[in-house]
Design an enzyme around this catalytic site. Structure first.
Site, mmCIF file in Angstrom:
data_model
loop_
_atom_site.group_PDB
_atom_site.id
_atom_site.type_symbol
_atom_site.label_atom_id
_atom_site.label_comp_id
_atom_site.label_asym_id
_atom_site.label_seq_id
_atom_site.Cartn_x
_atom_site.Cartn_y
_atom_site.Cartn_z
ATOM 1 N N ASN A 106 0.722 -1.236 0.142
ATOM 2 C CA ASN A 106 -0.098 0.112 0.035
ATOM 3 C C ASN A 106 0.950 1.354 -0.270
ATOM 4 O O ASN A 106 0.466 1.729 -0.411
ATOM 5 C CB ASN A 106 -0.389 -0.075 1.616
ATOM 6 C CG ASN A 106 -2.508 -0.805 1.042
ATOM 7 O OD1 ASN A 106 -2.639 -1.382 0.099
ATOM 8 N ND2 ASN A 106 -2.886 -0.831 2.130
ATOM 9 N N PHE B 52 -4.868 3.291 11.231
ATOM 10 C CA PHE B 52 -6.159 2.375 9.917
ATOM 11 C C PHE B 52 -5.165 2.678 8.861
ATOM 12 O O PHE B 52 -4.867 4.447 9.026
ATOM 13 C CB PHE B 52 -7.430 2.281 9.892
ATOM 14 C CG PHE B 52 -7.982 2.336 11.473
ATOM 15 C CD1 PHE B 52 -8.785 0.975 11.550
ATOM 16 C CD2 PHE B 52 -8.591 2.844 12.623
ATOM 17 C CE1 PHE B 52 -9.343 0.722 12.551
ATOM 18 C CE2 PHE B 52 -8.810 2.833 13.851
ATOM 19 C CZ PHE B 52 -9.220 1.510 13.636
ATOM 20 N N GLU B 53 -4.603 1.985 7.770
ATOM 21 C CA GLU B 53 -3.891 2.261 6.987
ATOM 22 C C GLU B 53 -5.125 3.117 6.222
ATOM 23 O O GLU B 53 -4.348 3.642 5.166
ATOM 24 C CB GLU B 53 -3.020 1.100 5.517
ATOM 25 C CG GLU B 53 -4.648 0.349 5.694
ATOM 26 C CD GLU B 53 -3.459 -1.449 5.221
ATOM 27 O OE1 GLU B 53 -3.617 -1.931 4.405
ATOM 28 O OE2 GLU B 53 -3.405 -1.890 6.536
ATOM 29 N N VAL B 54 -5.931 2.895 5.436
ATOM 30 C CA VAL B 54 -7.109 4.091 5.081
ATOM 31 C C VAL B 54 -6.577 5.341 5.889
ATOM 32 O O VAL B 54 -6.798 5.994 4.029
ATOM 33 C CB VAL B 54 -8.079 3.995 4.599
ATOM 34 C CG1 VAL B 54 -8.197 2.165 4.457
ATOM 35 C CG2 VAL B 54 -9.438 3.764 6.080
ATOM 36 N N GLY B 132 -1.108 -3.472 3.141
ATOM 37 C CA GLY B 132 -0.164 -2.876 3.931
ATOM 38 C C GLY B 132 0.831 -3.514 4.857
ATOM 39 O O GLY B 132 1.655 -3.285 5.515
#
Lengths: 305, 254
Positions: A106, B52-54, B132
């Protein structure tokens, strides 16, 4: 003032070409512009490259519909339901046709978009050293840090042709507000050649100008604005729409076999024919997803005198 | 045999919560680690921060069961709403104490595969990929892996290293260029494994109530060695169970 308002069919027809690199999942698990994917499938676009850190079922359905030749990303599947059946069929069996994969994590995918947006020739990182992503993605090069003489990985820039971004509200001039988690919306919007906004609401430009800090991608980077209420369904949109979990689960079940996936496509993409037809088909289901709770932020004063 | 007052998953959640110290900054994935983060904030780590990776940070978990990290429930009351780069950038920035990941395969040095089963050029199974996880494994000060303990998942060598653990053991992780981090613990439905010795190979640290050393070894695909102080996993305390029931109000994990 010139307007960038258009229809989704017109935006896809004029701004998406076969072979383009297309971003659809920049908000990660919220604000996924599903309506745009449906239109891409209806217009039969081919040989697209999907660019996104994670692609919830939007990527899987484009693969199953035969629109995708290559996946550039870190994760592809169905976030709440499991593996992506169309993705698996394409990679494991070459159905409906083989696809290429460029693996990222990511963070490195986000950095590739950042480099594309801001003109960096590459970004040196340590984050994926030791991972086989270094092996399966030949575009990521291993090098030596000239300062510390230690190993580094070089992430090349990505400049996608098109980025579709779902936003809560936009003005006809292309300025917009989006809030909640932002994923890579800013990097994708600044890197892409053409940005198409799917706006849940169209508002006067004064509404956007009242809070310019909430503008993530400035209007001068936006090629087209399309009014698509709930166009991100079944993904959520902060403060506007809840997630339709059952829709993801149903898709997961029906995409298990190619035949039932084709039936799903017919029912939910081809027969509705347009974002308006899709909303009409959802019917009362939409109202159950509409967020009614008010949890308003306190206004920020931009006064100058 | 009397019914244990908690489920196996509840024990795993409490064991995961025990990996979070107060004031730590931790990357939490979906489901089990989110609940564990909630238990930690109510017990040993009231000032921990969950990332949180978002693009979100929270001081407490959201009220209610989440389908994804981007659910409106997770946005409401967040401590920080930003982008992926800003939030995940804390990892290479060296600001993240621990991160929690899952996977399909793990090997004896704690390398995790969530990408391809078989040769990646012609895979038998295409898994979703890193997300991630590779960044968390590479750049958190320690990673905690949470997996079901099956012999075909706990293998001598993973077919693809998505998320680096100890790589080939010893100092191979630092030689690859990763300046810190590595496996802190592997929490399974049968046991807890931790790296030990100069090779940093995963050893059996504790086995859960109802399981034996032999049972754990039978379900591990390498010759699992024991830590010198290997013992049963401590039972959940009344305070931990109470915290868990407050976080998991829907009884999802019971």
């Amino acid at each position: 003032m010139s307007t960038k308002l258009t229809t989704l069919a017109e935006a896809v027809r004029t701004l998406v070409r076969d072979g383009d690199q297309v971003v659809l999942g920049a908000g990660l698990e919220q604000a996924i512009p599903f309506a745009a994917a449906h239109e891409i499938i209806r217009q039969g676009k081919r040989n697209l490259t999907s660019v996104a850190p994670i692609s919830d079922m939007v990527g899987d359905m484009l693969i199953g519909a035969g629109c995708i030749a290559k996946v550039v990303g870190a994760w592809m599947g169905n976030v709440s339901a499991g593996l992506g059946h169309n993705y698996r069929r394409a990679v494991e069996q070459g159905l409906p046709h083989p696809i290429a994969i460029e693996d990222y994590s990511n963070f490195t995918l986000a950095l590739a978009l950042w480099a594309g947006a801001y003109g960096a020739p590459y970004v040196p990182v340590r984050t994926i050293l030791g991972s086989d992503i270094m092996a399966s993605n030949p575009k990521i090069l291993k090098a030596e840090d000239p300062y510390t003489k230690t190993p580094i990985a070089l992430i090349p820039p990505l400049r996608p042709d098109v980025a579709f971004l779902s936003v809560q509200r936009a003005a006809a001039n292309g300025d917009s507000h989006v809030w909640g988690n932002l994923g890579v919306m800013q990097e994708a919007g600044m890197a892409a050649e053409r940005v198409i906004l799917l706006a849940d609401q169209i508002v006067a430009s004064e509404v956007i100008a009242s809070d310019p800090n909430r503008v993530i991608v400035p209007g001068f980077r936006v090629a087209a604005v399309v009014h698509t209420p709930c166009g991100q369904h079944p993904s959520p949109l902060a403060g506007h729409w809840k997630r339709d979990g059952d829709f993801f689960t149903d898709y997961h079940r029906l995409s298990r076999e190619p035949e039932s996936f084709q039936a799903w496509l017919k029912e939910w993409v081809f027969e509705p024919g347009s974002p308006e037809g899709y909303l009409a088909k959802l019917g009362r289901r939409v109202e159950a997803l509409r967020i009614r709770e008010q949890a308003l932020s306190v206004p920020a004063n931009y006064g100058a005198s | 045999m009397s019914q244990a007052p908690y489920s196996t998953q509840e024990l795993m959640i409490i064991a995961t919560a025990r990996e979070i110290a107060n004031r730590e900054v931790v990357f939490i994935g979906m489901r089990l680690p989110i609940t564990a983060f909630g238990v930690a904030t109510l017990t040993r780590a009231p000032d921990a921060i969950g990332l949180f990776e978002v693009g979100l940070a929270r001081r407490q978990p959201a009220l209610g069961t989440l389908q994804t990290m981007s659910d409106p429930l997770n946005q409401l009351g967040a401590a920080w709403a930003s982008g992926l780069l800003q939030v995940m950038g804390t990892l290479p920035g060296g600001r993240v104490d621990a991160g929690f990941i899952g996977g399909a395969e793990i090997d004896r040095f704690g390398n995790v595969n969530s990408s391809y089963i078989g040769d990646w050029r012609k895979p038998k199974v295409k898994l979703p990929g890193s997300g991630g996880a590779a960044d968390i494994a590479g750049m958190a000060k320690r990673m905690v892996v949470i997996m079901n303990h099956e012999k075909h998942r706990f293998v001598e060598r993973v077919s693809y290293i998505t998320s680096p653990g100890g790589l080939a053991g010893g100092d191979s992780r630092s030689r690859a260029g990763l300046p810190w981090g590595g496996v802190g613990a592997v929490i399974t439905d049968r046991a807890i494994l931790r790296p030990f010795g100069p090779e940093r190979e995963l050893h059996l640290a504790s086995y859960h109530p109802g399981h034996s050393i032999a049972d754990v070894c039978d379900h591990t695909g390498w010759n699992l060695k024991l830590l010198p102080d290997c013992a049963p996993t401590p039972e959940p305390t009344a305070a931990e169970i109470e915290a868990l029931h407050r976080v998991d109000r829907d009884g999802f994990w019971r």
